[in-house]
Design an enzyme around this catalytic site. Structure first.
Site, PDB file in Angstrom:
ATOM      1  N   ASP A 108       0.875  -1.185   0.000  1.00  0.00           N
ATOM      2  CA  ASP A 108       0.000   0.000   0.000  1.00  0.00           C
ATOM      3  C   ASP A 108       0.906   1.228   0.000  1.00  0.00           C
ATOM      4  O   ASP A 108       1.430   1.577   1.044  1.00  0.00           O
ATOM      5  CB  ASP A 108      -0.899  -0.063   1.241  1.00  0.00           C
ATOM      6  CG  ASP A 108      -1.644   1.234   1.520  1.00  0.00           C
ATOM      7  OD1 ASP A 108      -1.681   2.103   0.654  1.00  0.00           O
ATOM      8  OD2 ASP A 108      -2.175   1.361   2.648  1.00  0.00           O
ATOM      9  N   GLU A 123      -1.198  10.779   1.446  1.00  0.00           N
ATOM     10  CA  GLU A 123      -2.452  10.032   1.552  1.00  0.00           C
ATOM     11  C   GLU A 123      -2.625   9.450   2.954  1.00  0.00           C
ATOM     12  O   GLU A 123      -3.681   9.563   3.569  1.00  0.00           O
ATOM     13  CB  GLU A 123      -2.517   8.919   0.499  1.00  0.00           C
ATOM     14  CG  GLU A 123      -3.927   8.390   0.252  1.00  0.00           C
ATOM     15  CD  GLU A 123      -4.310   7.193   1.108  1.00  0.00           C
ATOM     16  OE1 GLU A 123      -5.476   6.767   1.039  1.00  0.00           O
ATOM     17  OE2 GLU A 123      -3.460   6.678   1.863  1.00  0.00           O
ATOM     18  N   GLU A 124      -1.568   8.840   3.460  1.00  0.00           N
ATOM     19  CA  GLU A 124      -1.673   8.201   4.781  1.00  0.00           C
ATOM     20  C   GLU A 124      -1.770   9.238   5.896  1.00  0.00           C
ATOM     21  O   GLU A 124      -2.167   8.913   7.016  1.00  0.00           O
ATOM     22  CB  GLU A 124      -0.467   7.281   5.032  1.00  0.00           C
ATOM     23  CG  GLU A 124      -0.264   6.186   3.982  1.00  0.00           C
ATOM     24  CD  GLU A 124      -1.305   5.077   4.053  1.00  0.00           C
ATOM     25  OE1 GLU A 124      -2.212   5.142   4.907  1.00  0.00           O
ATOM     26  OE2 GLU A 124      -1.216   4.143   3.242  1.00  0.00           O
ATOM     27  N   ASP A 167      -5.460   1.637  -5.539  1.00  0.00           N
ATOM     28  CA  ASP A 167      -4.962   1.352  -4.188  1.00  0.00           C
ATOM     29  C   ASP A 167      -5.383  -0.066  -3.820  1.00  0.00           C
ATOM     30  O   ASP A 167      -5.991  -0.766  -4.631  1.00  0.00           O
ATOM     31  CB  ASP A 167      -5.536   2.373  -3.191  1.00  0.00           C
ATOM     32  CG  ASP A 167      -4.623   2.589  -1.987  1.00  0.00           C
ATOM     33  OD1 ASP A 167      -3.885   1.671  -1.609  1.00  0.00           O
ATOM     34  OD2 ASP A 167      -4.662   3.692  -1.407  1.00  0.00           O
ATOM     35  N   HIS A 176      -1.606  -2.159   6.512  1.00  0.00           N
ATOM     36  CA  HIS A 176      -0.889  -1.267   7.431  1.00  0.00           C
ATOM     37  C   HIS A 176       0.048  -2.001   8.398  1.00  0.00           C
ATOM     38  O   HIS A 176       0.615  -1.386   9.295  1.00  0.00           O
ATOM     39  CB  HIS A 176      -1.851  -0.341   8.196  1.00  0.00           C
ATOM     40  CG  HIS A 176      -2.415   0.742   7.301  1.00  0.00           C
ATOM     41  ND1 HIS A 176      -3.136   1.809   7.788  1.00  0.00           N
ATOM     42  CD2 HIS A 176      -2.341   0.909   5.961  1.00  0.00           C
ATOM     43  CE1 HIS A 176      -3.489   2.593   6.777  1.00  0.00           C
ATOM     44  NE2 HIS A 176      -3.032   2.056   5.656  1.00  0.00           N
TER      45      HIS A 176
HETATM   46 ZN   LIG Z   1      -3.161   3.293   0.343  1.00  0.00          ZN
END
Ligand SMILES: [Zn+2]
Length: 366
Positions: free
Chosen positions: A180, A212-213, A235, A329
């Site tokens: 990711d 983005e995160e 994504d 994650h």
């Molecule tokens: Zn992502």
């Protein structure tokens, strides 16, 4: 293409690029775009943008994926050299202890560290099943004093990421850090290569986005500048084919790319994407005609930056496409290379169908 994708994904996964600190990833992708004959520009936030010109008067597309990854950032260096860190992005605290990390001081000077896990022999019964809040965790770099840590280049604000890792699993699957969204960055580079070999396609802006995160809004400045008619975001799509995820949906690793029909996040974010019907029909038709699998996902609790991009200008016809991924994650996310290859094919097949007659008028759809 699978071999080239694997090499590309591996290379991108191994580059540290915490949100707001994407420079190394950006330089690498810019170089790869140059090798494809594509010049790229950067906006002030750090988004990397390359335009592939196409049919005049056809809707213009922004195809994007984020370069950044989640991690930690140094908050305090204790006198004994142990380091406290703040979370940056949706870092799962239960997956932090006993992790190897990399403190990003500078290329060639990065410092390895470990996130401490209290000695098992001293762990009480009630501590055994408790998730340790990140405030109680510390990073051990081996240096025994604040002075030694500082001398190694570490200071308050230094970015920290999971130690970059790439593991080749069986069955064409991979695991490691920042799948990711580096896997989608690799997919975009392959889409760029493929579009180059096609005679007619619409103007396509490739955007490798930032932040983005962190705040989900980095891609917005690129969209404001490009004013695209269509936004396609690439994504992960949460795979649900493990026992812990089974009730959440029907997305299988290795089952092909997926499109999101609904995403939503409440808790303070209050956003999500319900894709434009033209996009749903387009990619449904493209998959069917090209004999490609296309899975469908509905998910509450996760968002992408598309939520904000869709609101730019008079509205952007939007859709989230992606590859199924497990263990999001964590430091060992996992995906299937065949899904990435099929996602490349789906993007190319969908994009090439967008011509001057392609309607984004809501009244042309049920
Ligand atoms: Zn992502």
């Amino acid at each position: 293409m699978i071999d080239r994708l694997r090499d590309l994904v591996r290379e991108l996964m191994l580059i540290p690029g915490l949100s707001g600190h994407e420079g190394r990833v950006r330089r690498s992708i810019r170089q790869k775009l140059a090798e494809l004959g594509l010049a790229a520009r950067t906006d002030r936030l750090g988004n990397l943008i390359a335009t592939i010109p196409g049919t005049e008067d056809a809707p213009e597309i922004m195809l994007f994926a984020h370069m950044d990854q989640l991690g930690l950032i140094v908050r305090k260096i204790e006198a004994n050299g142990l380091i406290r860190a703040e979370r940056l992005g949706g870092v799962p605290e239960k997956a932090l202890p006993a992790q190897e990390v990399l403190l990003c001081v500078g290329e060639g000077r990065d410092v390895p560290g470990v996130i401490a896990n209290k000695s098992h022999h001293a762990t009480s019964q009630d501590e055994k099943y408790r998730v340790v809040p990140y405030q109680e965790l510390f990073i051990d770099t081996g240096f025994g004093s604040a002075a030694a840590v500082t001398a190694a280049g570490i200071e308050i604000g230094t970015p920290v990421v999971y130690a970059p890792k790439f593991v080749e699993l069986g069955g064409g699957r991979i695991a490691g850090t920042a799948i990711d969204d580096r896997a989608a960055c690799a997919v975009m580079l392959e889409v760029a290569r493929a579009l180059d070999e096609i005679d007619t396609h619409p103007t396509t802006h490739l955007v490798f986005s930032v932040l983005e995160e962190f705040n989900l809004r980095g891609a917005v400045t690129a969209a404001q500048m490009l004013q695209p008619d269509i936004a396609i975001q690439l994504d992960l799509i949460l795979a649900t084919d493990t026992p812990d995820m089974a009730a959440r949906g029907d997305v299988r690793l290795g089952g092909g790319p997926a499109m999101s029909l609904y995403s939503f996040h409440g808790r303070g974010t209050l956003n999500g994407v319900i894709p434009h019907p033209a996009m749903v029909r387009l990619f449904g038709d493209a998959a069917r005609d090209a004999g490609l699998p296309l899975q469908r996902s509905v998910h509450v609790g996760a968002l992408t930056d598309l939520s904000y991009v869709q609101l730019v200008g008079e509205g952007v016809a939007s859709i989230d496409l992606g590859f199924p991924m497990r263990y999001s994650h964590s430091s060992l996310e996992s995906c299937d290379l065949s899904d990435l290859a099929a996602l490349v094919a789906l993007c190319v097949e969908g994009i090439r169908r967008i011509d001057v007659d392609f309607s984004l008028d809501r009244d042309d759809y049920p």
